[in-house]
Design a protein around this motif. Structure first.
Motif, PDB file in Angstrom:
ATOM      1  N   GLU A 123      23.786  11.396 -12.895  1.00 39.97           N
ATOM      2  CA  GLU A 123      23.610  10.962 -11.603  1.00 39.97           C
ATOM      3  C   GLU A 123      23.562   9.371 -11.821  1.00 39.97           C
ATOM      4  O   GLU A 123      24.142   8.584 -11.002  1.00 39.97           O
ATOM      5  N   VAL A 124      22.646   8.943 -12.700  1.00 40.42           N
ATOM      6  CA  VAL A 124      22.455   7.444 -12.777  1.00 40.42           C
ATOM      7  C   VAL A 124      23.757   6.564 -13.189  1.00 40.42           C
ATOM      8  O   VAL A 124      24.317   5.799 -12.672  1.00 40.42           O
ATOM      9  N   ALA A 125      24.602   7.262 -14.410  1.00 38.97           N
ATOM     10  CA  ALA A 125      25.978   6.926 -14.658  1.00 38.97           C
ATOM     11  C   ALA A 125      27.047   6.763 -13.426  1.00 38.97           C
ATOM     12  O   ALA A 125      27.556   6.045 -13.428  1.00 38.97           O
ATOM     13  N   TYR A 126      26.811   7.960 -12.634  1.00 41.94           N
ATOM     14  CA  TYR A 126      27.753   7.909 -11.594  1.00 41.94           C
ATOM     15  C   TYR A 126      27.405   6.945 -10.391  1.00 41.94           C
ATOM     16  O   TYR A 126      28.493   6.070 -10.071  1.00 41.94           O
ATOM     17  N   THR A 127      26.278   6.518 -10.317  1.00 44.30           N
ATOM     18  CA  THR A 127      26.061   5.399  -9.298  1.00 44.30           C
ATOM     19  C   THR A 127      26.308   4.259  -9.894  1.00 44.30           C
ATOM     20  O   THR A 127      26.982   3.228  -9.223  1.00 44.30           O
ATOM     21  N   LYS A 128      25.938   4.034 -11.065  1.00 45.00           N
ATOM     22  CA  LYS A 128      26.627   2.700 -11.593  1.00 45.00           C
ATOM     23  C   LYS A 128      28.076   2.560 -11.729  1.00 45.00           C
ATOM     24  O   LYS A 128      28.808   1.513 -11.514  1.00 45.00           O
ATOM     25  N   LEU A 129      28.855   3.550 -12.135  1.00 44.50           N
ATOM     26  CA  LEU A 129      30.310   3.642 -12.093  1.00 44.50           C
ATOM     27  C   LEU A 129      30.606   3.419 -10.729  1.00 44.50           C
ATOM     28  O   LEU A 129      31.853   2.599 -10.282  1.00 44.50           O
ATOM     29  N   MET A 174      34.546  11.464 -25.644  1.00 46.22           N
ATOM     30  CA  MET A 174      34.255  12.759 -25.470  1.00 46.22           C
ATOM     31  C   MET A 174      34.770  13.293 -26.450  1.00 46.22           C
ATOM     32  O   MET A 174      35.610  13.319 -27.459  1.00 46.22           O
ATOM     33  N   GLU A 175      33.650  14.268 -27.380  1.00 52.36           N
ATOM     34  CA  GLU A 175      33.822  15.041 -28.380  1.00 52.36           C
ATOM     35  C   GLU A 175      34.264  16.478 -28.075  1.00 52.36           C
ATOM     36  O   GLU A 175      34.815  17.071 -28.744  1.00 52.36           O
ATOM     37  N   ASN A 176      33.717  16.974 -26.714  1.00 52.82           N
ATOM     38  CA  ASN A 176      34.250  18.146 -26.240  1.00 52.82           C
ATOM     39  C   ASN A 176      34.443  18.221 -24.840  1.00 52.82           C
ATOM     40  O   ASN A 176      33.871  17.292 -24.217  1.00 52.82           O
ATOM     41  N   GLU A 177      34.846  19.214 -24.400  1.00 53.80           N
ATOM     42  CA  GLU A 177      35.116  19.052 -22.635  1.00 53.80           C
ATOM     43  C   GLU A 177      33.895  19.260 -22.061  1.00 53.80           C
ATOM     44  O   GLU A 177      33.853  18.946 -20.788  1.00 53.80           O
ATOM     45  N   ARG A 178      32.776  19.726 -22.629  1.00 58.29           N
ATOM     46  CA  ARG A 178      31.321  19.894 -21.816  1.00 58.29           C
ATOM     47  C   ARG A 178      30.556  18.599 -21.940  1.00 58.29           C
ATOM     48  O   ARG A 178      29.557  18.666 -21.487  1.00 58.29           O
ATOM     49  N   GLN A 179      30.982  17.753 -22.764  1.00 56.12           N
ATOM     50  CA  GLN A 179      30.143  16.544 -22.825  1.00 56.12           C
ATOM     51  C   GLN A 179      29.927  15.884 -21.576  1.00 56.12           C
ATOM     52  O   GLN A 179      30.938  15.641 -20.806  1.00 56.12           O
ATOM     53  N   VAL A 180      28.744  15.378 -21.298  1.00 53.54           N
ATOM     54  CA  VAL A 180      28.350  14.489 -20.027  1.00 53.54           C
ATOM     55  C   VAL A 180      28.388  13.177 -20.228  1.00 53.54           C
ATOM     56  O   VAL A 180      27.875  12.533 -21.151  1.00 53.54           O
ATOM     57  N   ILE A 181      29.073  12.381 -19.585  1.00 49.55           N
ATOM     58  CA  ILE A 181      29.246  11.136 -19.495  1.00 49.55           C
ATOM     59  C   ILE A 181      27.786  10.484 -19.227  1.00 49.55           C
ATOM     60  O   ILE A 181      27.070  10.840 -17.964  1.00 49.55           O
ATOM     61  N   THR A 182      27.165   9.661 -19.790  1.00 43.77           N
ATOM     62  CA  THR A 182      25.887   9.102 -19.475  1.00 43.77           C
ATOM     63  C   THR A 182      26.085   7.768 -19.305  1.00 43.77           C
ATOM     64  O   THR A 182      27.010   6.796 -19.200  1.00 43.77           O
ATOM     65  N   GLU A 183      25.068   6.994 -19.002  1.00 46.42           N
ATOM     66  CA  GLU A 183      25.072   5.512 -18.700  1.00 46.42           C
ATOM     67  C   GLU A 183      25.415   4.563 -19.750  1.00 46.42           C
ATOM     68  O   GLU A 183      26.003   3.690 -19.656  1.00 46.42           O
ATOM     69  N   LYS A 184      25.324   5.025 -21.166  1.00 48.57           N
ATOM     70  CA  LYS A 184      25.563   4.549 -22.449  1.00 48.57           C
ATOM     71  C   LYS A 184      27.148   4.434 -22.381  1.00 48.57           C
ATOM     72  O   LYS A 184      27.660   3.175 -22.529  1.00 48.57           O
ATOM     73  N   GLU A 185      27.841   5.240 -22.237  1.00 48.46           N
ATOM     74  CA  GLU A 185      29.339   5.350 -22.034  1.00 48.46           C
ATOM     75  C   GLU A 185      29.892   4.574 -21.003  1.00 48.46           C
ATOM     76  O   GLU A 185      30.991   3.719 -20.851  1.00 48.46           O
ATOM     77  N   VAL A 186      29.266   4.525 -19.848  1.00 49.76           N
ATOM     78  CA  VAL A 186      29.682   3.707 -18.720  1.00 49.76           C
ATOM     79  C   VAL A 186      29.579   2.249 -18.922  1.00 49.76           C
ATOM     80  O   VAL A 186      30.362   1.264 -18.926  1.00 49.76           O
ATOM     81  N   ASP A 187      28.386   1.920 -19.709  1.00 49.91           N
ATOM     82  CA  ASP A 187      28.195   0.307 -19.858  1.00 49.91           C
ATOM     83  C   ASP A 187      29.454  -0.055 -21.009  1.00 49.91           C
ATOM     84  O   ASP A 187      29.692  -1.077 -21.043  1.00 49.91           O
ATOM     85  N   GLN A 188      29.705   0.799 -22.161  1.00 53.45           N
ATOM     86  CA  GLN A 188      30.594   0.568 -23.312  1.00 53.45           C
ATOM     87  C   GLN A 188      32.065   0.160 -22.507  1.00 53.45           C
ATOM     88  O   GLN A 188      32.884  -0.661 -22.767  1.00 53.45           O
ATOM     89  N   VAL A 189      32.439   1.166 -21.481  1.00 52.72           N
ATOM     90  CA  VAL A 189      33.728   1.139 -20.774  1.00 52.72           C
ATOM     91  C   VAL A 189      33.554  -0.305 -19.722  1.00 52.72           C
ATOM     92  O   VAL A 189      34.596  -0.908 -19.696  1.00 52.72           O
TER      93      VAL A 189
END
Length: 586
Positions: free
Chosen positions: A18-24, A60-75
């Protein structure tokens, strides 16, 4: 505990907290506001979302991996903030305000905007950083000098290389950074090109073209060529898949049935044990052969699938480099084992024994015969090139070889003797000499009868190292010799004789040892002694009396005789009672 949300970004599904979604979401809304009054804003935003989805997918390493705030910041760090760029016409000047340019690795695409046929040359030009004109000239030259062979290569590249359709793909093709600024710039350049074309277009000609529904020559030609290349490409893809799959399945079955598990005991394994002087395990060699041959078969099958399936997912660089590493290691180890195997035959050693013996009756001929092994009596024994793996009465495995030669020579005195010389190869001179000493060879002397084996044996542990035996039988001058017919291999004999007879022809004739080591025939026919050659109904005799030629044909007779008296010619025709004799004196 964070709530997880499923989102659809550029037709790709992601799990994001939810936190990463809001930021994105705030980031995308800021981008939309920045491009609100910009021409082509919808396309710009769509390309930006596609690029963000691509970056998420790479992380993503696998399809079930959850995108976190860290990945959003990197993008966001890669794409940049909307306020970092001037979203107006100033960014399209020759010297943009932002001078920072991040270079990226170019990706290979077909440039359909600058194509003549399929856009392959233009795409290669972008990839290698050279003008597409030189690529096209090179294609023409290669096609001419290969008698059209490079046309098929062009067709395969046309099929395999994807075309650059989206803005992100076009930026990747040119090696430009895929960020907000470049995406906006590329999209607006496209709109400017369209606007310029709209201003300069001849509407009357356009109307005529629309009415006629015609195509340009190159577009029509491209469609035709592409159709045939697709058919040929699909056929080639099927062939590659069949070859690759068949090779892999065959190697897989061979690996687990013969190489590792040894479920099926086949003669080839026995032969491998015979020649495996380096003692390399068969399972290891089988595994290395599987990788050395199976990996190329796999890539053939993968290439076939790529040709048939347009959207086939890549196996990834990690898998590609892992397979390449395994293939290189397998090739290197097989070469090393081959060198070790060759080193086992680098040196030659020999062991010689000489023994004198006594003939019981010197007035009687010496009878020489051969004794053969029973290796041919059992069809279940494995043999190759004169080598047989057999068992002794005690159940021990031995190698039997036919590499035996028996040479007859004159003795240097009146005492007969026999010399046995054993030869073998090895990794060192000492090893070769020890291997030669382990060769077993037998013979028997009973009165005036000499029985020689036409084979040798050695324990299986010695492996096959070119073991051979050379027998030298020295007999005194004037010794009479009789070669008896036996079950042995008569080609084992090596005896020089005055009749120039082969090893098998000298049997059942009486010979005498000459002082020069050449055997003289005592009971050969007169024609044999005088080097007589007969053919059909005629004969040619050449001896100390001269030359006598007698040719008899159907109804005709011709004789020619040359001696000390001169030349005598006689002809006789069957249909005439007349005969003619001409004598020419010297």
């Amino acid at each position: 505990m964070n709530k997880t949300i499923n989102i659809n970004l550029a037709n790709l599904f992601f799990h994001i907290d939810e936190v990463a979604y809001t930021k994105l979401q705030r980031y995308l809304e800021a981008i939309k506001r920045s491009f609100a009054n910009t021409s082509g804003s919808d396309e710009i935003i769509a390309d930006i979302e596609a690029r963000i989805a691509e970056l998420f997918h790479e992380k993503m390493e696998n399809e079930r991996q959850v995108i976190t705030e860290k990945e959003v910041d990197q993008v966001i760090a890669i794409m940049g903030q909307p306020e970092d760029y001037m979203v107006d016409e100033d960014i399209f000047e020759d010297e943009p305000i932002s001078t920072h340019k991040s270079k990226r690795v170019r990706k290979l695409y077909r440039d359909i905007e600058n194509k003549y046929i399929g856009g392959v040359s233009a795409g290669l030009g972008h990839y290698f950083g050279i003008d597409a004109l030189w690529i096209r000239l090179l294609w023409v030259l290669l096609t001419i000098f290969s008698w059209g062979g490079f046309v098929f290569i062009y067709g395969l590249l046309w099929i395999l290389i994807p075309e650059a359709v989206t803005t992100v793909q076009k930026l990747d093709m040119r090696g430009e950074a895929v960020n907000i600024s470049n995406i906006e710039k590329k999209v607006k350049e496209g709109f400017d090109d369209v606007a310029e074309k709209v201003k300069s277009v001849d509407y009357e000609k356009v109307g005529n073209k629309v009415k006629d529904g015609s195509k340009s020559f190159f577009n029509a030609l491209a469609d035709i060529i592409m159709f045939f290349f697709k058919i040929i490409g699909k056929f080639i893809g099927i062939i590659l898949i069949v070859i690759g799959a068949t090779g892999i399945v065959g190697l897989f079955i061979g690996l687990f049935t013969v190489g590792i598990l040894d479920i099926f005991h086949i003669p080839g394994i026995d032969f491998y044990d015979l020649i495996n002087s380096a003692n390399t395990p068969v399972w290891l060699v089988s595994l290395l052969v599987f990788f050395a041959m199976g990996i190329p078969f796999f890539f053939l099958m993968y290439l076939g699938l790529k040709i048939l399936v347009n959207n086939l997912k890549s196996i990834g660089n990690i898998a590609k480099f892992t397979l390449l590493g395994l293939w290189l290691i397998s090739i290197i180890l097989l070469v090393v084992f081959g060198i070790r195997q060759a080193a086992e035959h680098a040196y030659t050693g020999n062991v010689s024994t000489e023994k004198e013996f006594v003939l019981i009756q010197n007035s009687q001929p010496v009878s020489i015969s051969l004794s053969s092994s029973d290796k041919d009596s059992n069809s279940n024994k494995f043999g190759l090139s004169g080598i047989v793996l057999d068992y002794t009465e005690n159940g021990e495995e031995v190698l039997i070889s036919e590499d035996v030669r028996i040479n007859l020579r004159v003795s240097r005195d009146s005492i007969p003797r026999i010399e046995i010389r054993k030869n073998a190869n090895g990794s060192s001179f000492k090893n070769a000499t020890e291997t030669a000493a382990n060769i077993n060879y037998g013979y028997t002397i009973e009165g005036n009868t000499i029985i020689l084996d036409d084979y040798l044996t050695t324990p299986k542990a010695n492996k096959y190292r070119d073991q051979e035996v050379r027998v030298y039988l020295y007999l005194p001058k004037d010794t009479r010799i009789l070669f008896e017919k036996s079950i042995g291999n008569c080609w084992t004999y090596r005896a020089s004789n005055d009749q120039n007879m082969g090893p098998c022809a000298i049997r059942d004739k009486t010979w005498v040892m000459g002082e020069d080591g050449e055997l003289k025939c005592l009971d050969c026919t007169e024609d044999n002694k005088e080097n007589t050659t007969q053919e059909g109904k005629g004969k040619i005799i050449i001896n100390e009396d001269g030359v006598d030629i007698d040719i008899k044909g159907d109804g005709d007779n011709f004789k020619l005789k040359i001696n000390e008296q001169g030349v005598e010619i006689k002809t006789n025709e069957a249909n005439s009672t007349r005969s003619e004799i001409d004598t020419i004196q010297p």
